[in-house]
Scaffold this active site. Structure first.
Site, PDB file in Angstrom:
ATOM      1  N   SER A  63       1.197  -0.745   0.085  1.00  0.00           N
ATOM      2  CA  SER A  63       0.324   0.094  -0.560  1.00  0.00           C
ATOM      3  C   SER A  63       0.525   1.567  -0.006  1.00  0.00           C
ATOM      4  CB  SER A  63      -0.825   0.007   1.156  1.00  0.00           C
ATOM      5  OG  SER A  63      -2.383  -0.800   0.584  1.00  0.00           O
ATOM      6  N   LYS A  66       0.949   3.529  -3.129  1.00  0.00           N
ATOM      7  CA  LYS A  66      -0.963   3.567  -2.670  1.00  0.00           C
ATOM      8  C   LYS A  66      -0.646   5.489  -3.093  1.00  0.00           C
ATOM      9  CE  LYS A  66      -3.927   1.162  -1.231  1.00  0.00           C
ATOM     10  NZ  LYS A  66      -5.132  -0.132   0.412  1.00  0.00           N
ATOM     11  N   TYR A 188      -3.496  -2.520 -10.578  1.00  0.00           N
ATOM     12  CA  TYR A 188      -3.397  -2.458  -9.002  1.00  0.00           C
ATOM     13  C   TYR A 188      -2.053  -3.678  -8.457  1.00  0.00           C
ATOM     14  CZ  TYR A 188      -4.702  -2.660  -4.095  1.00  0.00           C
ATOM     15  OH  TYR A 188      -4.900  -2.215  -3.141  1.00  0.00           O
ATOM     16  N   TYR A 240      -4.351   3.541   7.823  1.00  0.00           N
ATOM     17  CA  TYR A 240      -5.279   2.661   8.680  1.00  0.00           C
ATOM     18  C   TYR A 240      -6.562   3.231   9.529  1.00  0.00           C
ATOM     19  CZ  TYR A 240      -3.367   0.631   5.111  1.00  0.00           C
ATOM     20  OH  TYR A 240      -2.464  -0.224   4.158  1.00  0.00           O
ATOM     21  N   VAL A 258       1.387  -4.169   3.698  1.00  0.00           N
ATOM     22  CA  VAL A 258       1.516  -5.185   4.492  1.00  0.00           C
ATOM     23  C   VAL A 258       2.000  -6.169   4.498  1.00  0.00           C
ATOM     24  CG1 VAL A 258      -1.428  -4.940   4.828  1.00  0.00           C
ATOM     25  CG2 VAL A 258      -0.040  -6.121   2.568  1.00  0.00           C
TER      26      VAL A 258
HETATM   27  N1  GLN Z   1      -2.096  -5.116  -1.580  1.00  0.00           N
HETATM   28  C1  GLN Z   1      -2.513  -4.879  -0.603  1.00  0.00           C
HETATM   29  C2  GLN Z   1      -4.133  -5.154  -0.922  1.00  0.00           C
HETATM   30  O1  GLN Z   1      -4.465  -4.711  -1.933  1.00  0.00           O
HETATM   31  C3  GLN Z   1      -2.795  -3.668  -0.300  1.00  0.00           C
HETATM   32  C4  GLN Z   1      -2.799  -3.594   1.430  1.00  0.00           C
HETATM   33  C5  GLN Z   1      -2.168  -2.473   2.062  1.00  0.00           C
HETATM   34  O2  GLN Z   1      -1.061  -3.296   1.886  1.00  0.00           O
HETATM   35  N2  GLN Z   1      -2.465  -2.543   3.631  1.00  0.00           N
HETATM   36  O3  GLN Z   1      -4.565  -6.213  -0.176  1.00  0.00           O
END
Ligand code: GLN
Length: 304
Positions: A63, A66, A188, A240, A258
């Protein structure tokens, strides 16, 4: 400030915290990452950098991507992105859909999964190969031409992307996704599976710390106003549903993934990246959060 001594101290001080979190396994290819890894890197505005542990080892940025996709979208589309996605914390898990229907397919922010999908959808409306665009941008920000996707992670995530796929379809039903859902998911999973090191990410984060300008790149990567706004969204939405306790403990804007990475920004001073794959129940690095808490305490760099 002796940043090298601080990093080396933290590396030892976090030792007892290993084994308390859990490596992400809902993406099977991430389950095999050794939980005991630990790296940390600091990139200062004047070009000096410091690192400790596994700071040169590339890991799955997940993430954290993002953040950079948002940066790209803001560079191309400006505030238009906020017609597709909000800027409020969600209070729910990063892959939750619970508010998405109630709020007519407009995700709360660009850092939860549905928000990242809507942001990427906008980027994909530009002509050209979006994957290449993302890879080139990350290479440029990291000043490292060997930054590459991990195809095993990308494939593994794509094959287990049922929740993300469901969100994308729901948003398409509300006309907030315009691309083909399979293409969107594929891109993605690609952005999330980019592999970068703490050193790469700290370099890539420097423009956000310095009002958009990076002396390393000798360029303004984003505008000062965009840097200010992205930092605000990081601070309020970047970790989050534990964003409040993260701000309480660490006190600087940050974006987690993650894969166990957290990229944090000390406005006006530096970017800091930590990697430790074991996660807390919210999906943020357990040891990494503790390391950043120590860092801002020892160096007096909380913004509060
Ligand atoms: N690729 C992960 C997902 O879509 C990214 C989530 C994350 O890093 N929090 O669940």
């Amino acid at each position: 400030m002796d940043y090298q001594a601080v990093l080396d101290y933290i590396r030892e001080a976090v030792e007892p915290k290993f084994g308390k979190g859990k490596v992400a396994d809902y993406i099977p290819a991430l389950a095999g990452v050794p939980g005991g890894k630990f790296g940390m890197a600091v990139q200062l505005a004047d070009g000096r950098n410091f690192k400790t542990g596994d700071a040169d080892e590339a890991f799955s940025i997940q993430s954290i991507s993002k953040l950079f996709v948002l940066q790209m979208v803001m560079s191309h589309f400006g505030d238009m992105v906020w017609t597709r996605v909000g800027k409020e914390p969600s209070g729910d898990r990063f892959n939750s859909m619970i508010k998405l229907e109630m709020e007519h397919g407009v995700p709360r922010n660009p850092f939860i999964n549905p928000g990242a999908l809507a942001t990427l959808d906008l980027l994909m409306s530009l002509k050209g190969d979006t994957k290449q665009r993302i890879r080139n941008y990350l290479r440029y920000l990291a000043l490292n031409d060997s930054v590459e996707v991990d195809p095993v992670v990308a494939k593994s995530e794509y094959e287990h992307a049922n929740l993300n796929r469901a969100m994308a379809h729901l948003m398409k039903g509300y006309n907030n996704i315009h691309m083909d859902v399979d293409d969107l998911l594929d891109t993605y999973c690609y952005q999330c599976a980019m592999a970068m090191s703490c050193v790469d990410l700290a370099r890539a984060g420097l423009p956000l710390a310095m009002g958009g300008y990076s002396a390393l790149h000798d360029a303004s990567i984003i505008s000062t106003s965009q840097a200010k706004r992205i930092n605000a969204v990081m601070l309020t939405c970047g970790t989050y549903d534990s964003v409040g306790s993260f701000a309480y403990r660490v006190g600087i804007p940050a974006k987690s993934g993650v894969g166990g990475g957290i990229l944090a920004v000390v406005p006006g001073k530096m970017a800091v990246c930590v990697w430790a794959p074991e996660l807390d129940t919210f999906g943020n690095s357990y040891v990494g959060t503790a390391a950043l808490e120590m860092f801002t305490s020892l160096t007096h760099t909380s913004i509060f």
